[in-house]
Write a protein that holds these residues in place. Structure first.
Motif, PDB file in Angstrom:
ATOM      1  N   VAL A 130       0.939  -1.089   0.173  1.00  0.00           N
ATOM      2  CA  VAL A 130       0.166   0.050  -0.035  1.00  0.00           C
ATOM      3  C   VAL A 130       0.859   1.308   0.121  1.00  0.00           C
ATOM      4  O   VAL A 130       2.277   1.342   0.664  1.00  0.00           O
ATOM      5  N   HIS A 131       0.343   2.205  -0.640  1.00  0.00           N
ATOM      6  CA  HIS A 131       1.476   3.386  -1.011  1.00  0.00           C
ATOM      7  C   HIS A 131       1.657   4.122   0.251  1.00  0.00           C
ATOM      8  O   HIS A 131       2.854   4.498   0.620  1.00  0.00           O
ATOM      9  N   THR A 132       0.915   3.985   1.433  1.00  0.00           N
ATOM     10  CA  THR A 132       1.298   4.659   2.816  1.00  0.00           C
ATOM     11  C   THR A 132       0.865   3.683   3.929  1.00  0.00           C
ATOM     12  O   THR A 132      -0.149   3.570   3.998  1.00  0.00           O
ATOM     13  N   PRO A 169      12.955   6.160  -6.095  1.00  0.00           N
ATOM     14  CA  PRO A 169      12.722   7.240  -6.653  1.00  0.00           C
ATOM     15  C   PRO A 169      12.191   8.512  -5.866  1.00  0.00           C
ATOM     16  O   PRO A 169      12.147   9.690  -6.224  1.00  0.00           O
ATOM     17  N   ASP A 170      12.210   8.311  -4.549  1.00  0.00           N
ATOM     18  CA  ASP A 170      11.808   9.444  -3.555  1.00  0.00           C
ATOM     19  C   ASP A 170      12.122   8.904  -2.141  1.00  0.00           C
ATOM     20  O   ASP A 170      12.455   7.761  -2.076  1.00  0.00           O
ATOM     21  N   ALA A 171      12.095   9.876  -1.151  1.00  0.00           N
ATOM     22  CA  ALA A 171      12.313   9.540   0.208  1.00  0.00           C
ATOM     23  C   ALA A 171      11.474   8.450   0.710  1.00  0.00           C
ATOM     24  O   ALA A 171      11.884   7.530   1.334  1.00  0.00           O
ATOM     25  N   GLY A 172      10.066   8.465   0.409  1.00  0.00           N
ATOM     26  CA  GLY A 172       9.091   7.553   0.685  1.00  0.00           C
ATOM     27  C   GLY A 172       9.299   6.035   0.397  1.00  0.00           C
ATOM     28  O   GLY A 172       8.711   5.435   1.187  1.00  0.00           O
ATOM     29  N   ARG A 173      10.121   5.779  -0.495  1.00  0.00           N
ATOM     30  CA  ARG A 173      10.135   4.608  -0.997  1.00  0.00           C
ATOM     31  C   ARG A 173      11.603   3.861  -0.532  1.00  0.00           C
ATOM     32  O   ARG A 173      12.058   2.894  -1.186  1.00  0.00           O
ATOM     33  N   ALA A 174      12.321   4.406   0.243  1.00  0.00           N
ATOM     34  CA  ALA A 174      13.620   4.309   0.608  1.00  0.00           C
ATOM     35  C   ALA A 174      13.567   2.979   1.210  1.00  0.00           C
ATOM     36  O   ALA A 174      14.550   2.221   1.064  1.00  0.00           O
ATOM     37  N   LEU A 192      15.964  12.565  -4.276  1.00  0.00           N
ATOM     38  CA  LEU A 192      15.184  13.322  -3.748  1.00  0.00           C
ATOM     39  C   LEU A 192      14.295  14.267  -4.719  1.00  0.00           C
ATOM     40  O   LEU A 192      14.853  14.771  -5.699  1.00  0.00           O
ATOM     41  N   LYS A 193      12.827  14.326  -4.612  1.00  0.00           N
ATOM     42  CA  LYS A 193      12.195  15.066  -5.419  1.00  0.00           C
ATOM     43  C   LYS A 193      11.333  16.225  -4.860  1.00  0.00           C
ATOM     44  O   LYS A 193      10.950  16.236  -3.788  1.00  0.00           O
ATOM     45  N   ARG A 194      11.012  17.141  -5.847  1.00  0.00           N
ATOM     46  CA  ARG A 194      10.144  18.159  -5.481  1.00  0.00           C
ATOM     47  C   ARG A 194       9.109  18.273  -6.298  1.00  0.00           C
ATOM     48  O   ARG A 194       9.062  18.042  -7.623  1.00  0.00           O
ATOM     49  N   VAL A 218      13.082   1.247  -8.032  1.00  0.00           N
ATOM     50  CA  VAL A 218      12.049   0.452  -7.705  1.00  0.00           C
ATOM     51  C   VAL A 218      10.885   1.271  -7.123  1.00  0.00           C
ATOM     52  O   VAL A 218      11.146   2.271  -6.570  1.00  0.00           O
ATOM     53  N   ASP A 219       9.606   1.049  -7.138  1.00  0.00           N
ATOM     54  CA  ASP A 219       8.490   1.925  -6.696  1.00  0.00           C
ATOM     55  C   ASP A 219       7.311   1.291  -6.369  1.00  0.00           C
ATOM     56  O   ASP A 219       7.336  -0.182  -6.675  1.00  0.00           O
ATOM     57  N   ASP A 220       6.361   1.630  -5.774  1.00  0.00           N
ATOM     58  CA  ASP A 220       5.005   0.819  -5.304  1.00  0.00           C
ATOM     59  C   ASP A 220       4.348   0.736  -6.539  1.00  0.00           C
ATOM     60  O   ASP A 220       3.580  -0.302  -6.659  1.00  0.00           O
ATOM     61  N   MET A 221       4.170   1.722  -7.405  1.00  0.00           N
ATOM     62  CA  MET A 221       3.318   1.818  -8.428  1.00  0.00           C
ATOM     63  C   MET A 221       3.887   2.642  -9.736  1.00  0.00           C
ATOM     64  O   MET A 221       4.721   3.503  -9.629  1.00  0.00           O
ATOM     65  N   ILE A 222       3.411   2.261 -10.848  1.00  0.00           N
ATOM     66  CA  ILE A 222       4.023   2.890 -12.292  1.00  0.00           C
ATOM     67  C   ILE A 222       2.534   3.580 -12.628  1.00  0.00           C
ATOM     68  O   ILE A 222       1.638   2.517 -12.997  1.00  0.00           O
ATOM     69  N   SER A 223       2.254   4.573 -12.710  1.00  0.00           N
ATOM     70  CA  SER A 223       0.645   5.124 -13.217  1.00  0.00           C
ATOM     71  C   SER A 223       0.760   5.860 -14.468  1.00  0.00           C
ATOM     72  O   SER A 223       0.775   4.935 -15.571  1.00  0.00           O
ATOM     73  N   THR A 224       1.424   6.939 -14.501  1.00  0.00           N
ATOM     74  CA  THR A 224       1.717   7.602 -15.862  1.00  0.00           C
ATOM     75  C   THR A 224       3.022   7.321 -16.369  1.00  0.00           C
ATOM     76  O   THR A 224       3.428   7.788 -17.657  1.00  0.00           O
ATOM     77  N   GLY A 225       3.739   6.974 -15.416  1.00  0.00           N
ATOM     78  CA  GLY A 225       5.161   6.735 -15.770  1.00  0.00           C
ATOM     79  C   GLY A 225       6.194   7.923 -15.669  1.00  0.00           C
ATOM     80  O   GLY A 225       7.398   8.008 -15.740  1.00  0.00           O
ATOM     81  N   GLY A 226       5.604   9.001 -15.318  1.00  0.00           N
ATOM     82  CA  GLY A 226       6.133  10.589 -15.039  1.00  0.00           C
ATOM     83  C   GLY A 226       7.380  10.304 -13.942  1.00  0.00           C
ATOM     84  O   GLY A 226       8.494  10.792 -14.206  1.00  0.00           O
ATOM     85  N   THR A 227       7.141   9.662 -12.947  1.00  0.00           N
ATOM     86  CA  THR A 227       8.393   9.599 -11.949  1.00  0.00           C
ATOM     87  C   THR A 227       9.360   8.887 -12.224  1.00  0.00           C
ATOM     88  O   THR A 227      10.639   9.311 -12.221  1.00  0.00           O
ATOM     89  N   ILE A 228       9.142   7.747 -13.029  1.00  0.00           N
ATOM     90  CA  ILE A 228      10.295   6.811 -13.701  1.00  0.00           C
ATOM     91  C   ILE A 228      10.963   7.881 -14.454  1.00  0.00           C
ATOM     92  O   ILE A 228      12.188   7.751 -14.541  1.00  0.00           O
TER      93      ILE A 228
HETATM   94  C1  R5P Z   1       4.424   8.548  -5.552  1.00  0.00           C
HETATM   95  O1  R5P Z   1       4.947   8.965  -4.412  1.00  0.00           O
HETATM   96  C2  R5P Z   1       4.379   7.126  -5.867  1.00  0.00           C
HETATM   97  O2  R5P Z   1       4.932   6.299  -4.997  1.00  0.00           O
HETATM   98  C3  R5P Z   1       4.696   6.688  -7.351  1.00  0.00           C
HETATM   99  O3  R5P Z   1       6.102   7.129  -7.548  1.00  0.00           O
HETATM  100  C4  R5P Z   1       3.840   7.682  -8.286  1.00  0.00           C
HETATM  101  O4  R5P Z   1       2.447   7.651  -7.835  1.00  0.00           O
HETATM  102  C5  R5P Z   1       3.840   6.983  -9.700  1.00  0.00           C
HETATM  103  O5  R5P Z   1       2.873   7.857 -10.412  1.00  0.00           O
HETATM  104  P1  R5P Z   1       3.431   8.111 -11.941  1.00  0.00           P
HETATM  105  O6  R5P Z   1       3.691   7.033 -12.588  1.00  0.00           O
HETATM  106  O7  R5P Z   1       2.489   8.964 -12.502  1.00  0.00           O
HETATM  107  O8  R5P Z   1       4.709   9.158 -11.780  1.00  0.00           O
END
Ligand code: R5P
Length: 311
Positions: A130-132, A169-174, A192-194, A218-228
């Motif tokens: 789960v994301h959080t 990809p961010d502090a939350g997924r460390a 670290l992202k802003r 590594v991440d919990d989810m890929i939604s739009t792919g923008g973060t990756i």
């Molecule tokens: C953000 O905090 C999540 O962990 C994912 O990195 C994010 O939701 C992925 O979404 P998207 O693929 O749209 O960037």
């Protein structure tokens, strides 16, 4: 383990539900789900649930609201038909990112979803990555978030290039990155992202040395792919070896995400089947099933055993 249980599949991911039922050696419960021309939904259970343990497998991925209401309707039907308990197996938990107010006059939708689930009689929630994790606090019923890291790390073991770094990809997924790194014997790097706007983020720091290294984001989810995509850019700019790999539990891969990742030079993408993946069947996309993991969790719940090491 009690034999008196039944598994229903919602329409969000019947293949995963069938996989879970197969692992447990039972057929799926008979039911009928219909959508009317005005958009309303009807759910009918075609077998008795009185006094039985019920599991409803329904990720609340896109279309999120449709899938959520269907899950709620299932639970309400079970409760009114006197089931002993209703466990919602929600492999992907939609609205989990809406866990706080980012400004004034906004809802905390994840909390609202938790209230709705409990109001219709759901007595236990089982989800994955789960994301959080704090989402558990919105519930007054047991809430278990299983981890797909073990399943994905196993699939990655043979495929990962020598010397790869695991990147959060961010502090939350460390913490998740550290778990992958431990299983794969790799170092961890944290970005670290802003957030620049609702849809845009920018990587401000790369914490760790990626020069000349292949990377696994590594991440919990890929939604739009923008973060990756933003993460790949930052890693390559910091000297990482081009051809980054990606692993994420939930491969939502919304319209165009897969193309975006390809254009950014992502080599391989590993996701699980918590949601139906639109881009399934494309080269370089590996979909690993979590059915055995979910089935193991349900088997333990039926025997009153701890899920500790599955989470
Ligand atoms: C953000 O905090 C999540 O962990 C994912 O990195 C994010 O939701 C992925 O979404 P998207 O693929 O749209 O960037």
């Amino acid at each position: 383990m009690t034999e008196d249980f039944i598994i229903f599949a919602g329409t969000a991911n019947p293949e995963l539900a069938a996989g879970v039922a197969r692992e447990l050696g039972v057929p799926l419960g008979a039911c009928a789900i219909e959508r009317f021309p005005d958009g309303e939904l009807s759910v009918r259970l075609d077998e008795p649930v009185r006094g039985r343990e019920v599991f409803v497998v329904q990720p609340t991925g896109p279309p999120v609201n449709e899938n959520l209401v269907e899950l709620l309707a299932f639970a309400d039907a079970c409760r009114r038909a006197s089931s002993a308990r209703v466990t919602a197996v929600v492999p992907y938990f939609g609205y989990a990112r809406a866990d706080k107010r980012n400004g004034r006059r906004e809802p905390i939708t994840a909390s609202m979803v938790a209230d709705l689930m409990q109001a219709v009689g759901i007595t236990h929630v089982v989800t994955l990555d789960v994301h959080t994790p704090q989402l558990e606090g919105f519930f007054r019923i047991p809430f278990d978030s299983l981890s797909a890291v073990g399943v994905l790390a196993e699939a990655l073991r043979e495929k990962l290039p020598e010397g790869a770094a695991v990147v959060s990809p961010d502090a939350g997924r460390a913490r998740m990155a550290a778990e992958y790194a431990q299983r794969l014997g790799a170092p961890v790097v944290v970005l670290l992202k802003r957030r620049e706007s609702g849809t845009e983020t920018r990587v401000t720091h790369v914490v760790g040395d990626v020069r000349g290294r292949p990377c696994l984001i590594v991440d919990d989810m890929i939604s739009t792919g923008g973060t990756i995509v933003e993460s790949v850019k930052a890693l390559v700019a910091a000297g990482a070896r081009p051809g980054v790999s990606v692993a994420a539990t939930h491969g939502l891969l919304l319209d165009g995400a897969r193309d975006k990742l390809e254009r950014a030079g992502v080599r391989e993408v590993f996701v699980t089947d918590t949601v139906k993946t639109a881009a399934e069947g494309r080269a370089q996309l590996h979909v690993i099933s979590v059915a055995p993991l979910v089935a193991a969790a349900l088997r333990r719940l039926l025997s009153n055993e701890s899920l500790g090491d599955l989470c």
